[in-house]
Design a protein around this motif. Structure first.
Motif, short mmCIF file in Angstrom:
data_model
loop_
_atom_site.label_atom_id
_atom_site.label_comp_id
_atom_site.label_asym_id
_atom_site.label_seq_id
_atom_site.Cartn_x
_atom_site.Cartn_y
_atom_site.Cartn_z
N UNK A 1 51.06 -15.04 -41.51
CA UNK A 1 50.06 -14.18 -42.16
C UNK A 1 48.64 -14.77 -42.10
N UNK A 2 48.51 -16.08 -42.21
CA UNK A 2 47.19 -16.71 -42.10
C UNK A 2 46.65 -16.54 -40.68
N UNK A 3 47.51 -16.68 -39.70
CA UNK A 3 47.09 -16.50 -38.30
C UNK A 3 46.63 -15.05 -38.09
N UNK A 4 47.39 -14.10 -38.62
CA UNK A 4 47.02 -12.70 -38.44
C UNK A 4 45.68 -12.40 -39.10
N UNK B 1 47.20 -27.14 -45.09
CA UNK B 1 47.98 -26.62 -43.97
C UNK B 1 47.58 -25.18 -43.65
N UNK B 2 47.38 -24.39 -44.68
CA UNK B 2 46.97 -22.99 -44.49
C UNK B 2 45.57 -22.93 -43.91
N UNK B 3 44.68 -23.77 -44.41
CA UNK B 3 43.30 -23.80 -43.90
C UNK B 3 43.29 -24.21 -42.43
N UNK B 4 44.11 -25.17 -42.06
CA UNK B 4 44.20 -25.59 -40.66
C UNK B 4 44.80 -24.48 -39.80
N UNK B 5 45.80 -23.78 -40.31
CA UNK B 5 46.39 -22.66 -39.57
C UNK B 5 45.33 -21.58 -39.32
N UNK C 1 42.10 -22.04 -39.15
CA UNK C 1 41.13 -22.56 -38.17
C UNK C 1 41.70 -22.50 -36.74
N UNK C 2 42.96 -22.86 -36.58
CA UNK C 2 43.58 -22.83 -35.25
C UNK C 2 43.66 -21.40 -34.73
N UNK C 3 44.05 -20.46 -35.57
CA UNK C 3 44.13 -19.06 -35.15
C UNK C 3 42.75 -18.54 -34.77
N UNK C 4 41.71 -18.96 -35.49
CA UNK C 4 40.35 -18.54 -35.14
C UNK C 4 39.96 -19.08 -33.77
N UNK C 5 40.33 -20.32 -33.48
CA UNK C 5 40.03 -20.90 -32.17
C UNK C 5 40.74 -20.11 -31.06
N UNK C 6 42.01 -19.81 -31.29
CA UNK C 6 42.79 -19.07 -30.29
C UNK C 6 42.19 -17.68 -30.09
N UNK C 7 41.93 -16.96 -31.17
CA UNK C 7 41.38 -15.61 -31.06
C UNK C 7 40.02 -15.62 -30.38
#
Length: 173
Positions: free
Chosen positions: A107-110, A152-156, A158-164
């Motif tokens: 959900x955080x990634x989405x 962990x959620x904040x890092x998730x 951030x990683x999803x933002x980088x990917x997107x």
């Protein structure tokens, strides 16, 4: 996407299974939430379509603030319509159900992918109908992590933002 994120919120806040959470479209935007009980009765929260009311409620909780943001004129309200969502057009709703069922940091990634995609749309680098595509492509590389801390959620996120962001940059070339 907003309704999809609200589905995830309802699941997290109330422990309701995703199969027991339904979404309907209400064009008048007067009914903001409904809960159906085991005896078949339904309780709904109705107010004018104005976000100042829920924001005021959040700011004043657990009390109601004294500032009224308008009242419904029940003598003028002719109807309350409800219809199923057009899931083919509004694909993000099902993406949210899927991310919620996947759990963990999905959900955080989405949410992060959606925010980056909307920013891309507003900047003119992405078409409106490509927002779900960016979300799908971002979730495709989701690492399946389970968060144990807020960090962990904040890092998730951030990683999803980088990917997107990378996905959008590739699309706009």
């Amino acid at each position: 996407m907003n309704k999809g994120l609200e589905v995830i919120e309802a699941h997290e806040l109330y422990g309701t299974t995703y199969d027991d959470i339904d979404v309907v479209v209400h064009p008048q935007s007067i009914v903001h939430s409904m809960a159906e009980f085991t005896d078949g009765s339904t309780i709904a929260q109705l107010s004018l379509p104005d976000m100042r009311l829920p924001i005021g409620y959040a700011l004043g909780y657990p009390h109601r603030i004294g500032t009224a943001f308008g009242r419904i004129d029940w003598s003028m309200l002719e109807r309350l319509d409800f219809e199923p969502p057009d899931r083919a057009t509004f694909r993000c709703l099902d993406l949210a159900y899927d991310a919620g069922r996947t759990g963990g940091t999905a959900p955080a990634w989405l949410s992060a992918a959606n925010e980056v995609a909307v920013e891309g749309f507003l900047a003119g680098t992405l078409r409106w109908n490509e927002i779900p595509d960016v979300c799908v492509d971002t979730l495709t590389v989701h690492d399946g992590a389970t968060p144990h801390t807020v960090d962990d959620v904040i890092e998730a996120d951030a990683e999803a933002r980088r990917v997107a962001s990378r996905l959008i940059n590739r699309r706009s070339r």
